[in-house]
Design a protein around this motif. Sequence first.
Motif, PDB file in Angstrom:
ATOM      1  N   ASN A  70       0.787  -1.173   0.000  1.00  0.00           N
ATOM      2  CA  ASN A  70      -0.010  -0.016   0.081  1.00  0.00           C
ATOM      3  C   ASN A  70       0.768   1.046   0.079  1.00  0.00           C
ATOM      4  O   ASN A  70       0.486   2.117  -0.768  1.00  0.00           O
ATOM      5  N   GLY A  71       1.993   1.297   0.792  1.00  0.00           N
ATOM      6  CA  GLY A  71       2.914   2.389   0.744  1.00  0.00           C
ATOM      7  C   GLY A  71       3.399   2.494  -0.782  1.00  0.00           C
ATOM      8  O   GLY A  71       3.637   3.587  -0.972  1.00  0.00           O
ATOM      9  N   ILE A  72       3.906   1.511  -1.407  1.00  0.00           N
ATOM     10  CA  ILE A  72       4.517   1.766  -2.642  1.00  0.00           C
ATOM     11  C   ILE A  72       3.279   2.329  -3.651  1.00  0.00           C
ATOM     12  O   ILE A  72       3.773   3.390  -4.349  1.00  0.00           O
ATOM     13  N   HIS A  73       2.002   1.862  -3.511  1.00  0.00           N
ATOM     14  CA  HIS A  73       1.242   2.305  -4.245  1.00  0.00           C
ATOM     15  C   HIS A  73       0.924   3.793  -3.982  1.00  0.00           C
ATOM     16  O   HIS A  73       0.593   4.733  -4.977  1.00  0.00           O
ATOM     17  N   GLN A  74       0.951   4.323  -2.784  1.00  0.00           N
ATOM     18  CA  GLN A  74       0.643   5.593  -2.478  1.00  0.00           C
ATOM     19  C   GLN A  74       1.747   6.436  -2.978  1.00  0.00           C
ATOM     20  O   GLN A  74       1.463   7.605  -3.361  1.00  0.00           O
ATOM     21  N   LEU A  75       2.953   6.165  -2.847  1.00  0.00           N
ATOM     22  CA  LEU A  75       4.151   6.807  -3.394  1.00  0.00           C
ATOM     23  C   LEU A  75       3.990   6.884  -4.808  1.00  0.00           C
ATOM     24  O   LEU A  75       4.109   8.320  -5.415  1.00  0.00           O
TER      25      LEU A  75
ATOM     26  N   LEU B  14       7.791  -5.447  -5.975  1.00  0.00           N
ATOM     27  CA  LEU B  14       7.883  -6.345  -7.257  1.00  0.00           C
ATOM     28  C   LEU B  14       6.592  -6.640  -7.408  1.00  0.00           C
ATOM     29  O   LEU B  14       6.124  -6.700  -8.576  1.00  0.00           O
ATOM     30  N   ASN B  15       5.828  -7.212  -6.475  1.00  0.00           N
ATOM     31  CA  ASN B  15       4.447  -7.513  -6.637  1.00  0.00           C
ATOM     32  C   ASN B  15       3.531  -6.374  -7.377  1.00  0.00           C
ATOM     33  O   ASN B  15       3.004  -6.628  -8.173  1.00  0.00           O
ATOM     34  N   TYR B  16       3.738  -4.977  -6.790  1.00  0.00           N
ATOM     35  CA  TYR B  16       3.225  -3.779  -6.992  1.00  0.00           C
ATOM     36  C   TYR B  16       3.514  -3.759  -8.459  1.00  0.00           C
ATOM     37  O   TYR B  16       2.623  -3.409  -9.486  1.00  0.00           O
ATOM     38  N   PHE B  17       4.742  -3.637  -8.998  1.00  0.00           N
ATOM     39  CA  PHE B  17       5.231  -3.290 -10.339  1.00  0.00           C
ATOM     40  C   PHE B  17       4.488  -4.531 -11.141  1.00  0.00           C
ATOM     41  O   PHE B  17       4.151  -4.057 -12.545  1.00  0.00           O
ATOM     42  N   TYR B  18       4.422  -5.531 -10.751  1.00  0.00           N
ATOM     43  CA  TYR B  18       3.716  -6.527 -11.853  1.00  0.00           C
ATOM     44  C   TYR B  18       2.320  -6.293 -11.779  1.00  0.00           C
ATOM     45  O   TYR B  18       1.591  -6.437 -13.039  1.00  0.00           O
ATOM     46  N   ASP B  19       1.663  -6.022 -10.857  1.00  0.00           N
ATOM     47  CA  ASP B  19       0.153  -5.853 -11.021  1.00  0.00           C
ATOM     48  C   ASP B  19      -0.301  -4.432 -11.612  1.00  0.00           C
ATOM     49  O   ASP B  19      -1.156  -4.595 -12.411  1.00  0.00           O
ATOM     50  N   TYR B  20       0.647  -3.468 -11.728  1.00  0.00           N
ATOM     51  CA  TYR B  20       0.388  -2.280 -12.301  1.00  0.00           C
ATOM     52  C   TYR B  20       1.209  -1.889 -13.750  1.00  0.00           C
ATOM     53  O   TYR B  20       1.116  -0.937 -14.129  1.00  0.00           O
ATOM     54  N   GLY B  21       1.858  -2.965 -14.222  1.00  0.00           N
ATOM     55  CA  GLY B  21       2.790  -2.941 -15.385  1.00  0.00           C
ATOM     56  C   GLY B  21       3.996  -2.121 -15.326  1.00  0.00           C
ATOM     57  O   GLY B  21       4.324  -1.703 -16.458  1.00  0.00           O
TER      58      GLY B  21
ATOM     59  N   GLN C  66      13.257  -0.935 -16.925  1.00  0.00           N
ATOM     60  CA  GLN C  66      13.135  -0.034 -18.029  1.00  0.00           C
ATOM     61  C   GLN C  66      12.416   1.133 -17.490  1.00  0.00           C
ATOM     62  O   GLN C  66      12.501   2.199 -17.967  1.00  0.00           O
ATOM     63  N   ASP C  67      11.287   0.907 -16.595  1.00  0.00           N
ATOM     64  CA  ASP C  67      10.460   2.104 -16.410  1.00  0.00           C
ATOM     65  C   ASP C  67      11.153   2.531 -14.788  1.00  0.00           C
ATOM     66  O   ASP C  67      10.971   3.828 -14.516  1.00  0.00           O
ATOM     67  N   ILE C  68      11.610   1.573 -13.996  1.00  0.00           N
ATOM     68  CA  ILE C  68      12.169   2.229 -12.620  1.00  0.00           C
ATOM     69  C   ILE C  68      13.130   1.072 -12.305  1.00  0.00           C
ATOM     70  O   ILE C  68      13.099  -0.018 -12.400  1.00  0.00           O
ATOM     71  N   SER C  69      14.317   1.924 -11.852  1.00  0.00           N
ATOM     72  CA  SER C  69      15.528   0.974 -11.448  1.00  0.00           C
ATOM     73  C   SER C  69      15.408   0.681  -9.929  1.00  0.00           C
ATOM     74  O   SER C  69      14.763   1.452  -9.145  1.00  0.00           O
TER      75      SER C  69
END
Length: 336
Positions: free
Chosen positions: A231-236, A257-264, A269-272
């Motif tokens: 949730n914190g990663i999402h909010q950020l 990593l789970n959040y990145f997978y869920d949100y593409g 490439q998009d974020i290091s």
Amino acid sequence: MHDVAEKAKVTPSTVSRVMNGSSLVKPITRQRVLEAVKSLGYIPSKTARMFKSGKSGILGLVVSAQHISELIFNAGFQALFKALTEKAHSEGYNILIITASDPDSETFFNVIKSQVADGFIILSPSNNESLAAMLEESGIPYVFNMKYSNNAEDIYYTSSDDLEAGYMAAKYLLDLNHTDIRFIVGSIKGDVISFNNERINGVKKAYNEYGIPFKDEYIVRIPGQMEESYNGIHQLLQTQKPTALMISNEITTVAALNYFYDYGYRVPQDISMIGFGPSDLYRSLRPNITSVSFDISHASGKMVDMLLQRIEGIPIKLEPPKKPELIIRDSTARNI
């Protein structure tokens, strides 16, 4: 013990001497006692040995109920527990996990003082300064698994060079042309633990060397549990668009990593991203994560050695922390 004595046709005190390795027993008598022990499957009482030696042969590993999941899910704590257990066994000790209902110092102290153990390794207290003072006053041997306090008198912990860890991670990202970096650190009741403050100082040092102004918003506090981290990663990322993340907690790294997978989001490439912790964990993730790695086995060995020295009343000789290692893998790329 009486059954062994009767079978071996000796006195119980002779059995006791044999079991405690006394040299005052004739070889033929010793052999007779050992054969009786084997045939009866006798296991000597740990409690009885404790009363004789004044030691239990147990080191207590103290953790709060809120953080017991760290031992189960956090790869860093798993590696720590494994290394501590192996080192303790090599020194003739067993590790006993002891849980406190709350991470505050009063609860930790009340649990510790009621336990039969020769010394204690303490994980994740919320207030190290007062806990250390209470333990010192009570004469209870202890060590902390890392630096939780800025008090110069609190020296009983093993440390990594956390300032260097923060510095080398930030410098590497700055070398890759990232300047909009977020450093995600764990917090306990809103407070940042001392080792994370050291890592933050290392990040500031790298920015200063590059002549880039450091902003307070670069530090993001997120509690280290999986759902809170997600949730914190999402909010950020709903409000900010950093090009790179440094993540101080292993569970938060997995949540990201789970959040990145869920949100593409594509890494890198998009974020290091760079993690901190055991190399084996980050090598097993997809993509393989660039990480600042610490020698957990070395630190665990030093922790047990320090605690045993405290138990024996031997003066502690402090050593400089071992340098971490930056392991470059697939999760970082140049910012174009």
